[in-house]
Design a protein around this motif. Structure first.
Motif, short mmCIF file in Angstrom:
data_model
loop_
_atom_site.label_atom_id
_atom_site.label_comp_id
_atom_site.label_asym_id
_atom_site.label_seq_id
_atom_site.Cartn_x
_atom_site.Cartn_y
_atom_site.Cartn_z
N ARG A 240 0.83 -1.21 0.00
CA ARG A 240 0.00 0.00 0.00
C ARG A 240 0.87 1.26 0.00
O ARG A 240 1.96 1.27 0.59
N PRO A 241 0.40 2.34 -0.63
CA PRO A 241 1.08 3.62 -0.48
C PRO A 241 1.09 4.05 0.99
O PRO A 241 0.19 3.69 1.76
N ILE A 242 2.10 4.80 1.38
CA ILE A 242 2.21 5.23 2.77
C ILE A 242 2.30 6.75 2.85
O ILE A 242 2.87 7.40 1.97
N ASN A 243 1.72 7.30 3.90
CA ASN A 243 1.79 8.73 4.16
C ASN A 243 2.87 8.99 5.21
O ASN A 243 2.85 8.39 6.29
N VAL A 244 3.81 9.85 4.87
CA VAL A 244 4.91 10.15 5.79
C VAL A 244 5.10 11.66 5.89
O VAL A 244 4.63 12.43 5.03
N ARG A 245 5.77 12.08 6.96
CA ARG A 245 6.14 13.48 7.12
C ARG A 245 7.58 13.65 6.63
O ARG A 245 8.46 12.85 6.94
N VAL A 246 7.80 14.66 5.82
CA VAL A 246 9.15 14.95 5.32
C VAL A 246 9.52 16.37 5.70
O VAL A 246 8.66 17.24 5.93
N ALA A 247 10.82 16.62 5.79
CA ALA A 247 11.33 17.94 6.17
C ALA A 247 11.90 18.65 4.95
O ALA A 247 12.52 18.02 4.08
N ARG A 248 11.67 19.94 4.88
CA ARG A 248 12.22 20.77 3.81
C ARG A 248 12.80 22.06 4.44
O ARG A 248 12.20 22.62 5.36
N ASP A 249 13.94 22.49 3.93
CA ASP A 249 14.52 23.78 4.33
C ASP A 249 14.18 24.83 3.29
O ASP A 249 14.22 24.55 2.08
N TYR A 250 13.81 26.03 3.74
CA TYR A 250 13.56 27.13 2.81
C TYR A 250 14.30 28.37 3.30
O TYR A 250 14.58 28.51 4.50
N PHE A 251 14.61 29.26 2.38
CA PHE A 251 15.42 30.42 2.71
C PHE A 251 14.59 31.52 3.37
O PHE A 251 13.47 31.81 2.94
N VAL A 252 15.17 32.14 4.40
CA VAL A 252 14.47 33.19 5.15
C VAL A 252 15.30 34.48 5.20
O VAL A 252 14.87 35.46 5.83
N ARG A 253 16.44 34.50 4.53
CA ARG A 253 17.29 35.70 4.55
C ARG A 253 17.77 36.03 3.15
O ARG A 253 17.87 35.16 2.29
N GLY A 254 18.07 37.28 2.94
CA GLY A 254 18.55 37.77 1.66
C GLY A 254 18.10 39.19 1.40
O GLY A 254 18.90 40.06 1.06
N THR A 255 16.79 39.43 1.57
CA THR A 255 16.22 40.79 1.46
C THR A 255 15.13 40.91 2.52
O THR A 255 14.78 39.95 3.20
N ASN A 256 14.59 42.12 2.61
CA ASN A 256 13.51 42.35 3.57
C ASN A 256 12.28 41.50 3.22
O ASN A 256 11.52 41.08 4.10
N ASN A 257 12.07 41.25 1.93
CA ASN A 257 10.95 40.40 1.51
C ASN A 257 11.06 38.99 2.10
O ASN A 257 10.05 38.37 2.47
N PHE A 258 12.27 38.46 2.17
CA PHE A 258 12.46 37.13 2.76
C PHE A 258 12.11 37.13 4.24
O PHE A 258 11.53 36.17 4.75
N LYS A 259 12.46 38.20 4.94
CA LYS A 259 12.15 38.28 6.37
C LYS A 259 10.64 38.34 6.60
O LYS A 259 10.10 37.67 7.48
N ILE A 260 9.96 39.15 5.80
CA ILE A 260 8.50 39.25 5.95
C ILE A 260 7.84 37.93 5.56
O ILE A 260 6.90 37.45 6.22
N ALA A 261 8.35 37.32 4.48
CA ALA A 261 7.80 36.04 4.03
C ALA A 261 7.95 34.97 5.11
O ALA A 261 7.07 34.12 5.28
N MET A 262 9.07 35.02 5.83
CA MET A 262 9.28 34.04 6.91
C MET A 262 8.18 34.17 7.96
O MET A 262 7.63 33.17 8.42
#
Length: 351
Positions: A240-262
């Motif tokens: 059977r297919p299985i449902n799992v939790r996976v981790a992903r990293d995303y960027f939160v720094r670079g410009t002010n837009n990244f900080k607000i997006a975080m």
């Protein structure tokens, strides 16, 4: 005092490192392809039991049961319960007709070890004779019990009905349940899966003498049979297919837009965060544009558009040399392949 200063410095270093990290981590639920991938053309599955002793191995098996404190029928019944569990689980799937193939006497082994795989011509003959497209096999099943005996104190009522402690005996039986499975595909002449699994059952009895201690062990056989049934069910679940939790990293720094997006992402407003990342896709700094493309891949995976996510991740690596993106590209490619496999199975089920 010195210890306090050291602790303060360590904590300060941890806070600085954490606050300066360029990425945050998120988790998401994904559906993965089953461990045992059954071909889409399979509609009928046969199950055989190779764990039953053959005639030439029967004497060795009887001797093993005497030496390991097993009832002569425990392995036989345990194997039957395991196969029944597998049959029930495969039948619940709804995609297949499942049959228990009983008459394969010449393929029995029953020595409690993983035997050599069945030759392809034998697999083809069994499948052709019984009209099945795939063959599941319980290759071996064995129980092995180790006793542990010790003196103890047991409580028994005296003439006044009051429990008093008297010298007694405790017997502990540790039962190891060993089993191994294979899945044979007669069409491709391959083994789709090999699986070995062990489980344990501990039974404890107490009494005024060793015989009474042994009598006090209630339900050991029933426990072994129940575990065996569950083993079969669990093996069936691997299809059977299985449902799992996976981790992903995303960027939160670079410009002010990244900080607000975080901050938006932390509140669950991923679409709002994506609007700000999209605004940085054409940033003149390659590092910033690469991070924006990478984050857009993340939001598309969250939204279930894996092909679009792969486009953004590929651009992040190839056009802007974002190091994290190459691993992410490979992850997305695997997920797309698994998704296509799952869709094929669902199409088969809906026919």
């Amino acid at each position: 005092m010195k210890n306090s200063i050291l602790l303060f410095l360590l904590c300060g270093t941890f806070i600085i490192n954490s606050s300066c990290s360029s990425t945050n981590r998120l988790t998401m639920g994904v559906t993965q392809a089953p461990r045992i991938s059954i071909p889409s053309n399979v509609t009928k599955i046969g199950i055989i039991n190779r764990s039953i002793p053959s005639e030439e191995n029967n004497k060795l098996d009887k001797l093993d049961k005497v030496l390991s404190l097993e009832g002569r029928n425990l392995d036989k019944e345990g194997a039957e319960y395991a196969i029944q569990g597998l049959m029930d689980e495969l039948s619940r799937d709804g995609r297949f007709e499942v049959i228990n193939i009983a008459d394969v006497d010449d393929q029995r082994k029953g020595l409690g070890v993983f035997p050599a795989a069945l030759p392809t011509d034998v697999v083809e003959e069994i499948c052709r004779t019984h009209g099945v497209d795939l063959l599941f096999s319980l290759e071996f099943y064995d129980t092995d019990t180790t006793p542990n005996y010790e003196l103890t104190t047991v409580n028994l009522p005296n003439n006044l009905g009051i429990n008093v402690g008297i010298p007694g005996h405790r017997l502990t039986l540790n039962t190891l349940i060993e089993n191994g499975w294979r899945v044979y595909d007669p069409t491709t002449k391959t083994i789709l899966n090999e699986y070995i699994f062990n489980d344990f059952l501990t039974s404890i009895g107490e009494g005024v003498n060793p015989a009474k201690a042994f009598e006090a062990i209630v339900g050991r056989k029933e426990g072994v049979l129940q575990i065996s049934n569950t083993i079969g069910v669990d093996y069936g679940l691997l299809t059977r297919p299985i449902n799992v939790r996976v981790a992903r990293d995303y960027f939160v720094r670079g410009t002010n837009n990244f900080k607000i997006a975080m901050r938006r992402a932390r509140t669950g407003n991923w679409d709002g965060a994506a609007d700000l990342w999209a605004a940085e896709l054409n940033n003149r700094k390659p590092k910033i544009a690469g991070r924006a493309h990478y984050n857009m891949a993340i939001i598309n995976e969250i939204n279930g558009d894996l092909e679009k996510a792969l486009e953004f991740a590929s651009a992040s690596y190839s056009d802007f040399e974002t190091r994290l993106a190459l691993d992410y590209v490979n992850i997305l490619r695997r997920r797309i392949a698994e998704k296509q496999e799952l869709e094929a199975k669902f199409d088969q089920l809906s026919r």
